[in-house]
Design an enzyme around this catalytic site. Structure first.
Site, PDB file in Angstrom:
ATOM      1  N   SER A   1       0.754  -1.312   0.039  1.00  0.00           N
ATOM      2  CA  SER A   1       0.008   0.008   0.094  1.00  0.00           C
ATOM      3  C   SER A   1       0.832   1.286  -0.098  1.00  0.00           C
ATOM      4  CB  SER A   1      -0.817  -0.015   1.264  1.00  0.00           C
ATOM      5  OG  SER A   1      -1.451  -1.195   1.363  1.00  0.00           O
TER       6      SER A   1
ATOM      7  N   HIS B   1      -1.226  -3.038  -6.931  1.00  0.00           N
ATOM      8  CA  HIS B   1      -1.863  -2.884  -5.834  1.00  0.00           C
ATOM      9  C   HIS B   1      -3.366  -2.679  -5.993  1.00  0.00           C
ATOM     10  CE1 HIS B   1      -3.083   0.608  -2.366  1.00  0.00           C
ATOM     11  NE2 HIS B   1      -3.170  -0.470  -2.081  1.00  0.00           N
TER      12      HIS B   1
ATOM     13  N   ASN C   1      -3.416   6.009  -1.359  1.00  0.00           N
ATOM     14  CA  ASN C   1      -3.156   6.009  -0.036  1.00  0.00           C
ATOM     15  C   ASN C   1      -2.878   7.486   0.364  1.00  0.00           C
ATOM     16  OD1 ASN C   1      -4.123   3.836   1.498  1.00  0.00           O
ATOM     17  ND2 ASN C   1      -2.664   2.838   0.446  1.00  0.00           N
TER      18      ASN C   1
ATOM     19  N   GLU D   1      -4.244  -0.378  -8.584  1.00  0.00           N
ATOM     20  CA  GLU D   1      -2.800   0.714  -8.746  1.00  0.00           C
ATOM     21  C   GLU D   1      -1.772   0.079  -9.471  1.00  0.00           C
ATOM     22  OE1 GLU D   1      -2.599   3.003  -5.093  1.00  0.00           O
ATOM     23  OE2 GLU D   1      -2.071   4.721  -6.270  1.00  0.00           O
TER      24      GLU D   1
HETATM   25  N1  LIG Z   1      -5.950  -5.000   3.808  1.00  0.00           N
HETATM   26  C1  LIG Z   1      -6.073  -4.035   2.812  1.00  0.00           C
HETATM   27  O1  LIG Z   1      -7.142  -3.355   2.470  1.00  0.00           O
HETATM   28  C2  LIG Z   1      -4.887  -3.695   1.826  1.00  0.00           C
HETATM   29  C3  LIG Z   1      -5.367  -3.137   0.577  1.00  0.00           C
HETATM   30  C4  LIG Z   1      -4.258  -3.080  -0.218  1.00  0.00           C
HETATM   31  C5  LIG Z   1      -3.145  -3.622   0.017  1.00  0.00           C
HETATM   32  N2  LIG Z   1      -2.717  -4.264   1.110  1.00  0.00           N
HETATM   33  C6  LIG Z   1      -1.335  -4.574   1.349  1.00  0.00           C
HETATM   34  O2  LIG Z   1      -1.400  -5.920   1.226  1.00  0.00           O
HETATM   35  C7  LIG Z   1      -0.268  -6.616   1.930  1.00  0.00           C
HETATM   36  C8  LIG Z   1      -0.891  -7.588   2.887  1.00  0.00           C
HETATM   37  O3  LIG Z   1      -2.069  -6.865   3.633  1.00  0.00           O
HETATM   38  P1  LIG Z   1      -3.011  -7.798   4.573  1.00  0.00           P
HETATM   39  O4  LIG Z   1      -4.253  -6.756   4.833  1.00  0.00           O
HETATM   40  O5  LIG Z   1      -3.503  -8.871   3.609  1.00  0.00           O
HETATM   41  O6  LIG Z   1      -2.293  -8.183   5.847  1.00  0.00           O
HETATM   42  P2  LIG Z   1      -2.447  -9.422   6.554  1.00  0.00           P
HETATM   43  O7  LIG Z   1      -1.662  -9.169   7.894  1.00  0.00           O
HETATM   44  O8  LIG Z   1      -3.966  -9.939   6.879  1.00  0.00           O
HETATM   45  O9  LIG Z   1      -1.736 -10.820   5.962  1.00  0.00           O
HETATM   46  C9  LIG Z   1      -0.306 -10.734   5.657  1.00  0.00           C
HETATM   47  C10 LIG Z   1      -0.107 -12.345   5.640  1.00  0.00           C
HETATM   48  O10 LIG Z   1       1.362 -12.309   5.177  1.00  0.00           O
HETATM   49  C11 LIG Z   1       1.891 -13.355   5.835  1.00  0.00           C
HETATM   50  N3  LIG Z   1       3.582 -13.199   5.964  1.00  0.00           N
HETATM   51  C12 LIG Z   1       4.010 -12.375   6.795  1.00  0.00           C
HETATM   52  N4  LIG Z   1       5.458 -12.576   6.483  1.00  0.00           N
HETATM   53  C13 LIG Z   1       5.695 -13.527   5.560  1.00  0.00           C
HETATM   54  C14 LIG Z   1       6.631 -13.855   4.627  1.00  0.00           C
HETATM   55  N5  LIG Z   1       7.612 -13.478   5.118  1.00  0.00           N
HETATM   56  N6  LIG Z   1       6.649 -14.961   3.923  1.00  0.00           N
HETATM   57  C15 LIG Z   1       5.179 -15.151   3.740  1.00  0.00           C
HETATM   58  N7  LIG Z   1       4.013 -14.997   4.219  1.00  0.00           N
HETATM   59  C16 LIG Z   1       4.416 -13.906   5.313  1.00  0.00           C
HETATM   60  C17 LIG Z   1       1.087 -13.376   7.279  1.00  0.00           C
HETATM   61  O11 LIG Z   1       1.122 -14.844   7.973  1.00  0.00           O
HETATM   62  C18 LIG Z   1       0.008 -13.155   6.894  1.00  0.00           C
HETATM   63  O12 LIG Z   1      -1.060 -14.020   6.778  1.00  0.00           O
HETATM   64  C19 LIG Z   1       0.509  -5.259   2.821  1.00  0.00           C
HETATM   65  O13 LIG Z   1       1.201  -5.135   2.101  1.00  0.00           O
HETATM   66  C20 LIG Z   1      -0.849  -4.183   2.649  1.00  0.00           C
HETATM   67  O14 LIG Z   1      -0.186  -3.040   2.718  1.00  0.00           O
HETATM   68  C21 LIG Z   1      -3.584  -4.239   2.117  1.00  0.00           C
END
Ligand SMILES: NC(=O)c1ccc[n+]([C@@H]2O[C@H](COP(=O)([O-])OP(=O)(O)OC[C@H]3O[C@@H](n4cnc5c(N)ncnc54)[C@H](O)[C@@H]3O)[C@@H](O)[C@H]2O)c1
Length: 263
Positions: A100, A121, A171, A133
Site C-alpha cells: 500500500s 496494488h 493512500n 493501482e
Molecule cells: N488490507 C487491505 O485493505 C489492503 C489493501 C491493499 C493492499 N494491502 C497490502 O497488502 C499486504 C498484505 O495486507 P493484508 O491486509 O492482507 O495483511 P495480513 O496481515 O492480513 O496478511 C499478511 C500475511 O502475510 C503473511 N506473511 C508475513 N510475513 C511473511 C513471509 N515472510 N512470507 C510469507 N508470508 C508472510 C502473514 O502470515 C499473513 O497471513 C500489505 O502490504 C498491505 O499494505 C492491504
C-alpha cells in the site's frame, strides 16, 4: 489480500501457487475463497471447484512467470522476499508487490532485475473492487508496465498508473482522510457512528473512514501514515495518537475482532 488476489488470478484461468509462512493461513485463505466464489457463482460467476483446482498451496517461493507479494506491510520483510524471489523465479519473470505504501524503487533495487519489478496494488475486497493501482519504480521498464496493465485488464480490473511517490495515488488521498477521522474521534468531535454516517450519507461513500480503517487494519493504517510522514517530511502526515494506541492495545480492526468497532 493474498487470498483475494489468488482468487481473481485463478478465476482468469491461470494457475496459482499460494504461500504463507504461518501454518494454516493458506487453508484459511482457501476457505475464504470458497465462500466468496460460491456467492459469485450465484450471480453468474465461474464454477468454484474449477477455480480452486487451479490454486496450489506451496511451502515457500516456487518458479513462476509472476510473483505477487502480499505479506505484512514491512519494508524489511518485503525486501528479503524480493531478494529471495530473484534467485528462485526465472530471470524473465516479473516480481510485483501489493504494498500500500512501501517504495517499489527500494524493492526493485534489492533484485538483479529492477526493470521487472513493479507495484500491483489491489483493493479490498479484491474479487469485488475493480481498481488496480500500477506503480512504476524509477527502474521499471515500459514492457513490464504494459504486461501488468494488460494482466489487470485480463483479471477484469481497471489499471490506474502512478509513479513511485509516498502513498502512490490512493493512500496519499485516503489515509490522511482516515487519520483525520481518528483525530475527530480523539478530540470528541463525534462518536464513530456519526463520523461514518457523515461520509456515507454526505459524501456517498459506501462505508465511513473508521469502518474502512477497521477493514484495512489499524496497524496497516499506521504503517502507511509513517511512510507518508517520513517520505514527504510534512508533520500533517503524523499518525493520529489514537490510531497508535489502538494498535498497542491489539485492537487492529476486523482481523482481531475489535478496532473502532466491535465485531
Ligand atoms: N488490507 C487491505 O485493505 C489492503 C489493501 C491493499 C493492499 N494491502 C497490502 O497488502 C499486504 C498484505 O495486507 P493484508 O491486509 O492482507 O495483511 P495480513 O496481515 O492480513 O496478511 C499478511 C500475511 O502475510 C503473511 N506473511 C508475513 N510475513 C511473511 C513471509 N515472510 N512470507 C510469507 N508470508 C508472510 C502473514 O502470515 C499473513 O497471513 C500489505 O502490504 C498491505 O499494505 C492491504
Amino acid at each position: 489480500m493474498g487470498g483475494g488476489i489468488a482468487q481473481v488470478v485463478a478465476a482468469s484461468g491461470r494457475r496459482v501457487s499460494l504461500h504463507d509462512e504461518v501454518p494454516g493461513a493458506v487453508e484459511r485463505g482457501v476457505a475464504a475463497m470458497e465462500r466468496s466464489l460460491t456467492k459469485l457463482a450465484e450471480k453468474g460467476g465461474p464454477d468454484p471447484a474449477e477455480v480452486l483446482e487451479r490454486v496450489t498451496p506451496v511451502d515457500g517461493l516456487v518458479p513462476a512467470d509472476l510473483m505477487i507479494e502480499a505479506v505484512v506491510e514491512d519494508a524489511g520483510v518485503k525486501k528479503a522476499i524480493f531478494q529471495a524471489a530473484d534467485g528462485i523465479l526465472p530471470a524473465e519473470a516479473i516480481l510485483a508487490s501489493n504494498t500500500s505504501s512501501i517504495p517499489i524503487t527500494t524493492l526493485a533495487a534489492a533484485t538483479g532485475r529492477p526493470d521487472r519489478v513493479i507495484g500491483m496494488h489491489f483493493f479490498n475486497p479484491v474479487p469485488v473492487l475493480k481498481l488496480v493501482e500500477v506503480i512504476r519504480a524509477v527502474q521499471t521498464s515500459d514492457e513490464t508496465t504494459t504486461a501488468i496493465v494488460e494482466l489487470a485488464g485480463d483479471l477484469g480490473k481497471v489499471a490506474a498508473e502512478a509513479r513511485d511517490f509516498p502513498g502512490f495515488i490512493s493512500n496519499r488521498i485516503l489515509m490522511p482522510f482516515v487519520n483525520e477521522a481518528a483525530h475527530a474521534l480523539m478530540e470528541g468531535v463525534a462518536e464513530p457512528e456519526a463520523i461514518d454516517t457523515i461520509a456515507k450519507l454526505g459524501f456517498a461513500h459506501p462505508m465511513g473512514p473508521l469502518a474502512l480503517a477497521d477493514l484495512i487494519g489499524l496497524d496497516t493504517c499506521v504503517s502507511i501514515m509513517e511512510v507518508l510522514h517520513e517520505g514527504l517530511g510534512d508533520p500533517k502526515y503524523a499518525p493520529c495518537p489514537l490510531l497508535r494506541q489502538y494498535v498497542q492495545a491489539g485492537r487492529l480492526g476486523r482481523k482481531t475482532g475489535r478496532g473502532f468497532y466491535k465485531y
